[in-house]
Design a protein around this motif. Structure first.
Motif, short mmCIF file in Angstrom:
data_model
loop_
_atom_site.label_atom_id
_atom_site.label_comp_id
_atom_site.label_asym_id
_atom_site.label_seq_id
_atom_site.Cartn_x
_atom_site.Cartn_y
_atom_site.Cartn_z
N THR A 271 0.83 -1.21 0.00
CA THR A 271 0.00 0.00 0.00
C THR A 271 0.86 1.26 0.00
O THR A 271 0.58 2.23 -0.71
CB THR A 271 -0.94 0.01 1.21
OG1 THR A 271 -1.65 -1.23 1.26
CG2 THR A 271 -1.94 1.16 1.13
N PHE A 272 1.95 1.24 0.78
CA PHE A 272 2.87 2.37 0.79
C PHE A 272 3.43 2.60 -0.61
O PHE A 272 3.47 3.73 -1.11
CB PHE A 272 4.03 2.12 1.77
CG PHE A 272 5.24 2.99 1.51
CD1 PHE A 272 5.21 4.35 1.78
CD2 PHE A 272 6.40 2.45 0.96
CE1 PHE A 272 6.32 5.16 1.52
CE2 PHE A 272 7.50 3.23 0.70
CZ PHE A 272 7.47 4.59 0.98
N LEU A 273 3.85 1.50 -1.26
CA LEU A 273 4.42 1.59 -2.60
C LEU A 273 3.39 2.13 -3.59
O LEU A 273 3.71 2.94 -4.46
CB LEU A 273 4.90 0.20 -3.04
CG LEU A 273 6.11 0.10 -3.96
CD1 LEU A 273 7.32 0.83 -3.37
CD2 LEU A 273 6.45 -1.37 -4.20
N LEU A 274 2.15 1.69 -3.42
CA LEU A 274 1.06 2.10 -4.31
C LEU A 274 0.82 3.61 -4.20
O LEU A 274 0.79 4.34 -5.19
CB LEU A 274 -0.21 1.34 -3.93
CG LEU A 274 -1.27 1.10 -5.00
CD1 LEU A 274 -0.74 0.18 -6.08
CD2 LEU A 274 -2.51 0.50 -4.36
N VAL A 275 0.65 4.09 -2.95
CA VAL A 275 0.35 5.50 -2.71
C VAL A 275 1.54 6.38 -3.08
O VAL A 275 1.39 7.43 -3.71
CB VAL A 275 -0.06 5.73 -1.23
CG1 VAL A 275 -0.32 7.22 -0.96
CG2 VAL A 275 -1.31 4.92 -0.90
N MET A 276 2.73 5.96 -2.67
CA MET A 276 3.94 6.75 -2.96
C MET A 276 4.15 6.92 -4.46
O MET A 276 4.39 8.03 -4.95
CB MET A 276 5.15 6.05 -2.34
CG MET A 276 6.47 6.79 -2.58
SD MET A 276 7.91 5.71 -2.58
CE MET A 276 7.79 4.94 -4.19
N THR A 277 4.07 5.80 -5.21
CA THR A 277 4.29 5.86 -6.66
C THR A 277 3.21 6.69 -7.34
O THR A 277 3.48 7.46 -8.26
CB THR A 277 4.32 4.44 -7.26
OG1 THR A 277 5.26 3.64 -6.54
CG2 THR A 277 4.71 4.48 -8.72
N LEU A 278 1.97 6.55 -6.87
CA LEU A 278 0.85 7.33 -7.40
C LEU A 278 1.14 8.82 -7.29
O LEU A 278 0.97 9.59 -8.25
CB LEU A 278 -0.43 6.97 -6.65
CG LEU A 278 -1.72 7.68 -7.08
CD1 LEU A 278 -2.19 7.15 -8.42
CD2 LEU A 278 -2.81 7.48 -6.03
N CYS A 279 1.60 9.24 -6.12
CA CYS A 279 1.83 10.67 -5.88
C CYS A 279 3.13 11.17 -6.53
O CYS A 279 3.28 12.36 -6.77
CB CYS A 279 1.88 10.94 -4.38
SG CYS A 279 0.33 10.55 -3.55
N LEU A 280 4.04 10.24 -6.80
CA LEU A 280 5.31 10.63 -7.39
C LEU A 280 5.16 10.94 -8.88
O LEU A 280 5.93 11.73 -9.45
CB LEU A 280 6.33 9.50 -7.19
CG LEU A 280 7.82 9.84 -7.18
CD1 LEU A 280 8.13 10.94 -6.17
CD2 LEU A 280 8.62 8.59 -6.86
N PHE A 281 4.14 10.34 -9.52
CA PHE A 281 4.03 10.46 -10.98
C PHE A 281 2.73 11.11 -11.45
O PHE A 281 2.46 11.13 -12.65
CB PHE A 281 4.17 9.07 -11.62
CG PHE A 281 5.53 8.47 -11.45
CD1 PHE A 281 6.59 8.86 -12.25
CD2 PHE A 281 5.76 7.53 -10.46
CE1 PHE A 281 7.85 8.32 -12.08
CE2 PHE A 281 7.02 6.97 -10.28
CZ PHE A 281 8.07 7.37 -11.09
N MET A 282 1.95 11.67 -10.53
CA MET A 282 0.69 12.28 -10.92
C MET A 282 0.88 13.51 -11.81
O MET A 282 0.02 13.87 -12.61
CB MET A 282 -0.12 12.68 -9.67
CG MET A 282 -1.62 12.70 -9.87
SD MET A 282 -2.48 13.35 -8.41
CE MET A 282 -2.09 12.10 -7.20
N GLN A 283 2.06 14.14 -11.71
CA GLN A 283 2.30 15.34 -12.51
C GLN A 283 2.78 15.01 -13.92
O GLN A 283 2.89 15.88 -14.77
CB GLN A 283 3.31 16.25 -11.81
CG GLN A 283 4.77 15.96 -12.09
CD GLN A 283 5.26 14.66 -11.48
OE1 GLN A 283 4.71 14.22 -10.49
NE2 GLN A 283 6.27 14.05 -12.07
N ASP A 284 3.08 13.73 -14.19
CA ASP A 284 3.65 13.35 -15.49
C ASP A 284 2.85 13.86 -16.69
O ASP A 284 3.42 14.43 -17.62
CB ASP A 284 3.81 11.83 -15.57
CG ASP A 284 5.23 11.39 -15.22
OD1 ASP A 284 6.04 12.26 -14.83
OD2 ASP A 284 5.53 10.20 -15.35
N PRO A 285 1.53 13.64 -16.73
CA PRO A 285 0.79 14.06 -17.94
C PRO A 285 0.50 15.55 -18.02
O PRO A 285 0.03 16.02 -19.05
CB PRO A 285 -0.52 13.26 -17.84
CG PRO A 285 -0.74 13.09 -16.38
CD PRO A 285 0.63 12.95 -15.78
#
Length: 474
Positions: A271-285
């Motif tokens: 879950t940590f990996l899921l949330v962390m990665t989600l927030c790390l790449f939300m600005q990509d698009p």
């Protein structure tokens, strides 16, 4: 006898030479190529589709996320490369075929994108017509094929890294290759900015983007061949290992699930990996459109922003790996990284109120530094939370978490931008909504990180594995 192999007279077996540093950097050329391709899709195509063609950001994000959502195919590609050699190779040929597929698919995606532009123009702007829907569906299919090519080549490549390395030098191999991934982001951004014309008229834009999507994929395919040519034949220990060790193959899907769920720590870290990665790449698009619409930066200039981000990450990899993690520990460094990333995403949002490109570039350098610190600590912690007896099972689970969350992040980033445009009074606040939620999510991820206990994980997982292996003997 293959070149480089030595016959050991004591053990009556072939002794394979250890991979040297030069070969490690050569292998890194493949990862460098993959990151160059990511610049084309998330650094160029998203900007053109959202700003120049005016396709809804949500739709663009869904299409661009498709290569990540086909990630479960990695398991199948891995099994195929294990069982069925292609042209006499278990890994290399799959790397080359996959690279050819994604290189061709990238060029085809651009041609379909221009057809969407023609269909939208004939309708007087973006609208859901038969033509736009048809071409968009075709674009989605091409991107799915692009993703399958990426999955096939990168899975076989990752397996090759395992085949040619030992436990005592595997982290060194991964470290060198990972660094080359960031070099590719910088190189890809520079090449893209040089090949893209500052003239934004439709004809010149189309010509320069087409040229970019011919030259860069061709370079990347060449890098894939250069990176792996002769490596498997000289350094791979796959055949000797597979003949001696077959334990993990005996673990069925049901038993793998037993091992994965044996410890609550697995779920917490997942879950940590899921949330962390989600927030790390939300600005990509949305980052390049943000630079274009708020900072009025031309396409070539906005693509170059990846240089600032990549430079920060590259510096942080070395500093955090050699100095910060050994002193603070993995978990504390990861916690620090989450806080720094949250701060930097807020800083990127604030930079929009100044409309000063220099402020944005500084924010991205800091964001890259924070990302590098967090990534180094999180990957190190991930290896601690991987049981050696079922390494493939756990690495597969962590990889699935990262791929799915990156795909969701791309879709969520574009969707939030569309929502912000409708509900908020100006573009700065609309983009700021994406960056603000990234910061909040990163703080939330710390809650899960604080509850991860490596010792408890290792104890409960070892018991579960022992139980599964004992049941095989019954």
């Amino acid at each position: 006898m293959a070149s480089g192999e030595v016959f050991d007279t004591k053990t009556k077996t072939l002794s394979v030479p250890r991979v040297n540093l030069l070969t490690m950097f050569r292998l890194g050329l493949f990862q460098m190529g993959l990151s160059m391709m990511s610049i084309l899709t998330l650094g160029v195509l998203n900007r053109v589709m959202i700003q120049e063609i005016a396709i809804p950001a949500t739709l663009v994000s869904v299409v661009l996320a498709l290569p990540l959502f086909v990630a479960p195919s990695r398991v199948w590609f891995g099994q195929i490369s294990d069982a069925k050699p292609l042209w006499g190779y278990h890994r290399t040929a799959y790397v080359w075929v996959g690279a050819a597929i994604f290189a061709i698919a990238a060029f085809l995606a651009v041609q379909v994108m221009w057809q969407i532009n023609v269909a939208a123009s004939s309708a007087g702007g973006w609208a859901w017509t038969t033509q736009t829907m048809g071409w968009t569906a075709l674009l989605a299919l091409v991107f799915a094929i692009y993703g399958l090519g990426i999955c096939a080549s990168s899975t076989a490549f990752a397996a090759l890294l395992v085949d040619i390395s030992e436990e005592d030098n595997r982290s060194k191999v991964v470290g060198v290759v990972w660094s080359m991934l960031m070099v590719g982001i910088i190189v890809g951004a520079i090449i893209s900015s040089k090949l893209l014309t500052p003239d934004s008229t439709t004809v010149t834009l189309q010509a320069s983007v087409n040229r970019l999507f011919i030259i860069v994929p061709a370079i990347v395919f060449g890098l894939a061949i250069a990176a792996t040519l002769g490596v498997e034949k000289k350094y791979s220990q796959y055949l000797s290992r597979s003949a001696l060790v077959n334990r993990e193959d005996s673990i069925t899907l049901g038993k793998a699930w037993e091992i994965l769920t044996a410890s609550p720590q697995t779920g917490l870290f997942f879950t940590f990996l899921l949330v962390m990665t989600l927030c790390l790449f939300m600005q990509d698009p949305v980052l390049e459109p943000y630079a274009g619409q708020v900072f009025k930066m031309p396409l070539a200039e906005s693509t170059k922003l990846n240089v600032f981000y990549g430079t920060g990450v590259l510096i942080a990899y070395g500093v955090s790996g050699f100095f910060i993690v050994p002193r603070l520990g993995k978990q504390r460094t990861a916690r620090l990284g989450c806080i720094l990333v949250a701060f930097c995403t807020v800083l990127i949002g604030i930079s929009g109120f100044t409309a000063n490109p220099a402020f944005l570039k500084l924010s991205l350098i800091l964001f890259g530094l924070a990302t590098g610190v967090l990534t180094t600590a999180a990957v190190s912690l991930m290896l601690d939370l991987t049981a050696a007896e079922a390494a493939g099972t756990f690495i597969g689970a962590w990889g699935l978490a990262q791929s799915v969350s990156r795909g969701v992040a791309v879709v969520l980033g574009g969707s939030l931008l569309d929502i912000g445009r409708k509900l908020l009074p100006n573009l700065v606040l609309a983009y700021g909504l994406v960056f603000a939620l990234e910061a909040v999510g990163m703080i939330v991820s710390i809650w899960f990180l604080n509850r991860v206990n490596v010792t408890e994980f290792q104890t409960s997982t070892k018991l579960a594995i022992a139980s599964v292996l004992e049941s095989d003997l019954d």
